[in-house]
Design an enzyme around this catalytic site. Sequence first.
Site, mmCIF file in Angstrom:
data_model
loop_
_atom_site.group_PDB
_atom_site.id
_atom_site.type_symbol
_atom_site.label_atom_id
_atom_site.label_comp_id
_atom_site.label_asym_id
_atom_site.label_seq_id
_atom_site.Cartn_x
_atom_site.Cartn_y
_atom_site.Cartn_z
ATOM 1 N N LYS A 116 0.809 -1.320 0.015
ATOM 2 C CA LYS A 116 0.186 -0.198 -0.140
ATOM 3 C C LYS A 116 0.838 1.346 0.043
ATOM 4 O O LYS A 116 0.442 2.185 -0.430
ATOM 5 C CB LYS A 116 -0.860 0.104 1.019
ATOM 6 C CG LYS A 116 -1.827 -1.366 1.054
ATOM 7 C CD LYS A 116 -2.622 -1.380 0.153
ATOM 8 C CE LYS A 116 -3.163 -2.908 -0.030
ATOM 9 N NZ LYS A 116 -3.895 -3.182 -1.397
ATOM 10 N N LYS A 158 -1.996 2.493 9.353
ATOM 11 C CA LYS A 158 -2.228 1.329 8.489
ATOM 12 C C LYS A 158 -1.072 0.538 8.212
ATOM 13 O O LYS A 158 0.076 0.842 8.250
ATOM 14 C CB LYS A 158 -2.772 1.921 6.947
ATOM 15 C CG LYS A 158 -4.086 2.608 7.157
ATOM 16 C CD LYS A 158 -4.755 3.102 5.834
ATOM 17 C CE LYS A 158 -5.899 3.802 5.868
ATOM 18 N NZ LYS A 158 -6.478 4.079 4.334
ATOM 19 N N GLU A 200 -1.753 8.049 8.009
ATOM 20 C CA GLU A 200 -2.622 9.082 7.205
ATOM 21 C C GLU A 200 -3.210 9.904 8.202
ATOM 22 O O GLU A 200 -3.951 9.525 9.285
ATOM 23 C CB GLU A 200 -3.627 8.212 6.313
ATOM 24 C CG GLU A 200 -2.763 7.590 5.007
ATOM 25 C CD GLU A 200 -3.802 6.840 4.227
ATOM 26 O OE1 GLU A 200 -3.426 6.296 3.232
ATOM 27 O OE2 GLU A 200 -4.898 6.913 4.795
ATOM 28 N N LYS A 201 -3.777 10.953 7.726
ATOM 29 C CA LYS A 201 -4.915 11.947 8.314
ATOM 30 C C LYS A 201 -6.124 10.946 8.335
ATOM 31 O O LYS A 201 -6.528 10.407 7.268
ATOM 32 C CB LYS A 201 -5.285 13.104 7.500
ATOM 33 C CG LYS A 201 -6.381 14.014 7.901
ATOM 34 C CD LYS A 201 -5.830 14.892 8.887
ATOM 35 C CE LYS A 201 -6.839 15.917 9.571
ATOM 36 N NZ LYS A 201 -6.695 16.592 10.747
ATOM 37 N N ILE A 203 -9.882 10.527 7.795
ATOM 38 C CA ILE A 203 -11.006 11.186 7.293
ATOM 39 C C ILE A 203 -12.265 10.824 7.974
ATOM 40 O O ILE A 203 -12.651 9.658 7.634
ATOM 41 C CB ILE A 203 -11.055 11.032 5.689
ATOM 42 C CG1 ILE A 203 -9.686 10.982 4.960
ATOM 43 C CG2 ILE A 203 -12.092 11.749 4.971
ATOM 44 C CD1 ILE A 203 -9.214 12.479 4.687
ATOM 45 N N GLU A 275 -9.696 2.646 -5.401
ATOM 46 C CA GLU A 275 -10.587 3.264 -4.407
ATOM 47 C C GLU A 275 -10.315 4.505 -3.840
ATOM 48 O O GLU A 275 -9.198 4.771 -3.698
ATOM 49 C CB GLU A 275 -10.428 1.933 -3.173
ATOM 50 C CG GLU A 275 -11.155 0.839 -3.319
ATOM 51 C CD GLU A 275 -10.905 -0.160 -2.159
ATOM 52 O OE1 GLU A 275 -11.513 -1.264 -2.167
ATOM 53 O OE2 GLU A 275 -10.459 0.386 -1.113
ATOM 54 N N ASN A 290 -7.621 -2.334 -6.151
ATOM 55 C CA ASN A 290 -7.860 -3.790 -6.157
ATOM 56 C C ASN A 290 -7.608 -4.347 -7.528
ATOM 57 O O ASN A 290 -8.126 -3.869 -8.820
ATOM 58 C CB ASN A 290 -9.159 -3.910 -5.779
ATOM 59 C CG ASN A 290 -9.757 -3.380 -4.462
ATOM 60 O OD1 ASN A 290 -8.797 -3.166 -3.552
ATOM 61 N ND2 ASN A 290 -10.675 -2.865 -4.209
ATOM 62 N N ARG A 292 -8.433 -7.113 -9.060
ATOM 63 C CA ARG A 292 -9.164 -8.122 -9.295
ATOM 64 C C ARG A 292 -10.527 -7.848 -9.776
ATOM 65 O O ARG A 292 -10.717 -6.644 -10.074
ATOM 66 C CB ARG A 292 -9.438 -9.094 -8.026
ATOM 67 C CG ARG A 292 -10.114 -8.105 -7.035
ATOM 68 C CD ARG A 292 -10.649 -8.834 -5.603
ATOM 69 N NE ARG A 292 -11.256 -8.038 -5.071
ATOM 70 C CZ ARG A 292 -10.963 -7.260 -3.856
ATOM 71 N NH1 ARG A 292 -9.514 -6.967 -3.789
ATOM 72 N NH2 ARG A 292 -11.895 -6.534 -3.359
ATOM 73 N N VAL A 295 -16.724 -8.228 -6.277
ATOM 74 C CA VAL A 295 -17.963 -8.793 -6.168
ATOM 75 C C VAL A 295 -19.386 -7.902 -6.854
ATOM 76 O O VAL A 295 -20.015 -8.436 -7.392
ATOM 77 C CB VAL A 295 -18.498 -8.748 -4.585
ATOM 78 C CG1 VAL A 295 -19.732 -9.266 -4.275
ATOM 79 C CG2 VAL A 295 -17.491 -9.750 -3.635
HETATM 80 C C1 MV4 Z 1 -9.165 5.458 5.759
HETATM 81 C C2 MV4 Z 1 -10.490 6.101 6.493
HETATM 82 C C3 MV4 Z 1 -10.407 7.187 6.889
HETATM 83 N N1 MV4 Z 1 -9.314 8.014 6.799
HETATM 84 N N2 MV4 Z 1 -8.202 6.098 5.692
HETATM 85 C C4 MV4 Z 1 -11.190 0.987 5.310
HETATM 86 C C5 MV4 Z 1 -10.674 0.136 4.300
HETATM 87 C C6 MV4 Z 1 -9.338 0.220 3.864
HETATM 88 N N3 MV4 Z 1 -9.187 0.381 2.338
HETATM 89 C C7 MV4 Z 1 -9.158 1.584 4.391
HETATM 90 N N4 MV4 Z 1 -10.350 2.087 5.010
HETATM 91 C C8 MV4 Z 1 -10.319 3.357 5.388
HETATM 92 N N5 MV4 Z 1 -9.321 3.966 5.466
HETATM 93 C C9 MV4 Z 1 -8.261 7.233 6.200
HETATM 94 N N6 MV4 Z 1 -7.201 8.077 6.108
HETATM 95 C C10 MV4 Z 1 -11.707 5.090 6.498
HETATM 96 C C11 MV4 Z 1 -11.489 4.013 6.026
HETATM 97 C C12 MV4 Z 1 -12.787 3.073 6.249
HETATM 98 C C13 MV4 Z 1 -13.618 2.503 5.378
HETATM 99 C C14 MV4 Z 1 -13.400 3.092 3.738
HETATM 100 C C15 MV4 Z 1 -13.956 2.730 3.029
HETATM 101 C C16 MV4 Z 1 -15.302 1.657 3.221
HETATM 102 C C17 MV4 Z 1 -15.431 1.518 4.698
HETATM 103 C C18 MV4 Z 1 -14.685 2.103 5.705
HETATM 104 C C19 MV4 Z 1 -15.139 1.636 6.886
HETATM 105 C C20 MV4 Z 1 -14.519 2.067 7.795
HETATM 106 C C21 MV4 Z 1 -13.039 2.807 7.464
#
Ligand code: MV4
Length: 449
Positions: A116, A158, A200-201, A203, A275, A290, A292, A295
């Site tokens: 990542k 992360k 990361e910050k 969000i 994404e 992603n 792939r 779904v």
């Molecule tokens: C985040 C975020 C807020 N801020 N990154 C969740 C899945 C993974 N791909 C990264 N995710 C998130 N990253 C920052 N900087 C919030 C999420 C997140 C989220 C993202 C997409 C769909 C659902 C989610 C549910 C909780 C948190």
Amino acid sequence: MFSKILIANRGEIALRIIRACKELGIRTVAVYSEADRESLHVQMADEAICIGKAPSSESYLNIPAIISAAEITDVEAIHPGYGFLAENAHFAEICESCKINFIGPTPENIKSMGDKMNARQLMQKIGLPLIPGSTSIVKNKEEAIKISKRIGYPVIIKAVSGGGGKGMRICHNDISLISNFIIAQQEAEKNFGNRDIYIEKYIENPRHIEIQILADKYGHIIHLGERECSIQRRHQKLLEESPSCVVDTKMRKRLGELCIRAAKFINYVSAGTLEFLLDKDNNFYFMEMNTRIQVEHPVTEAVTGIDLIKEQIRIAAGEKLSYKQEDIQIKGSAIECRIAAEDFENDFMPSAGTIEYLNLPAGPRVRVDTYIYQGYKIPPYYDSLLAKIIVHGKDRPEALRIMERALSEFIIEPIKTTINFHRNLLKNPLFLKGQFSTHFVDDILAKKD
Ligand code: MV4
């Protein structure tokens, strides 16, 4: 074009791929575990080979067994579907060295997006907006504090090898950052075999929006618009839509063109998804890619009229993309509900057992992707997804009404499913207005008790 393909998957996606093969005149080989003998993908394929015991680790993740099945049946290609080996660069490499075509991106594509941090660095180079944060691995607490001071709290830790929400930690101040830092490293090591983490910050209340792309082996790349995936719980999506009601034509064009540039930059091949998080001011930030088929691909198929699985197969067989960007039009509005064998009234606890009575939705503008049938015994070993209902209307309100109608026809007895969750969701005024974020489901479930 290939004459025979092995499908290294089970459930609804195995059926989906077999159907695409049939329409392309390609013979199919199913593989199955001992728990899936009675599965429809076994019956629907031209040939079927048992590859091991019920646990995935001994069957659908068993690379030697799958390669052996491919050699015995003399297939030219393997489609991995989603999950299992779909994003396993090592498996893609083994296929290559055995002269079996892997229907998906190159091992290099998978590797470079699986890391990542590497993905962040690459995407920054071509000008994709990134979430503010570290541009290299965060080695110690001191560095973590320095970065968090710069970007401001809250921050999120992360795992570099993470993804899909596993091993993330939100921190609101120095104290929680320090205590979470070591835990995050340990969790990353345990879950992904790599302790590297980055920051990361965070969000707050974002929307999750993703862009579908298709790339052939000759550098031709198109985008197929976005999917709105904010309706989720514990990183499992429950409902997806295309288009998103917060993305207008101008934004779609801008995002799509950026994604095409990104895919070109990494020499991407096959179907892929980028994404993004969208904050409340409609700023979008790249999150991950992603590598792939996903779904929720059918909502994109509905609004574009393009068969993404067939395109993946054609691309792998060395054909040029059959569409140019100008050919792509987003028509109407599509919604998908993921129906899972989970008891939504009991904290979405998984349910299993035999389906005694089944009535599947049908009728105009309704597509059901499923592998279940009356008399089928749902095994407890795999993903709980039973069926995807996909509807296509002229606009979002019409699609919502078709979905309501389709859900009202769906009867599965005596299995507990998420059908009633979805029926309730479709009555929620905020959802109907399109006012929601990734926290929406948690919020409405919290209010219920
Ligand atoms: C985040 C975020 C807020 N801020 N990154 C969740 C899945 C993974 N791909 C990264 N995710 C998130 N990253 C920052 N900087 C919030 C999420 C997140 C989220 C993202 C997409 C769909 C659902 C989610 C549910 C909780 C948190």
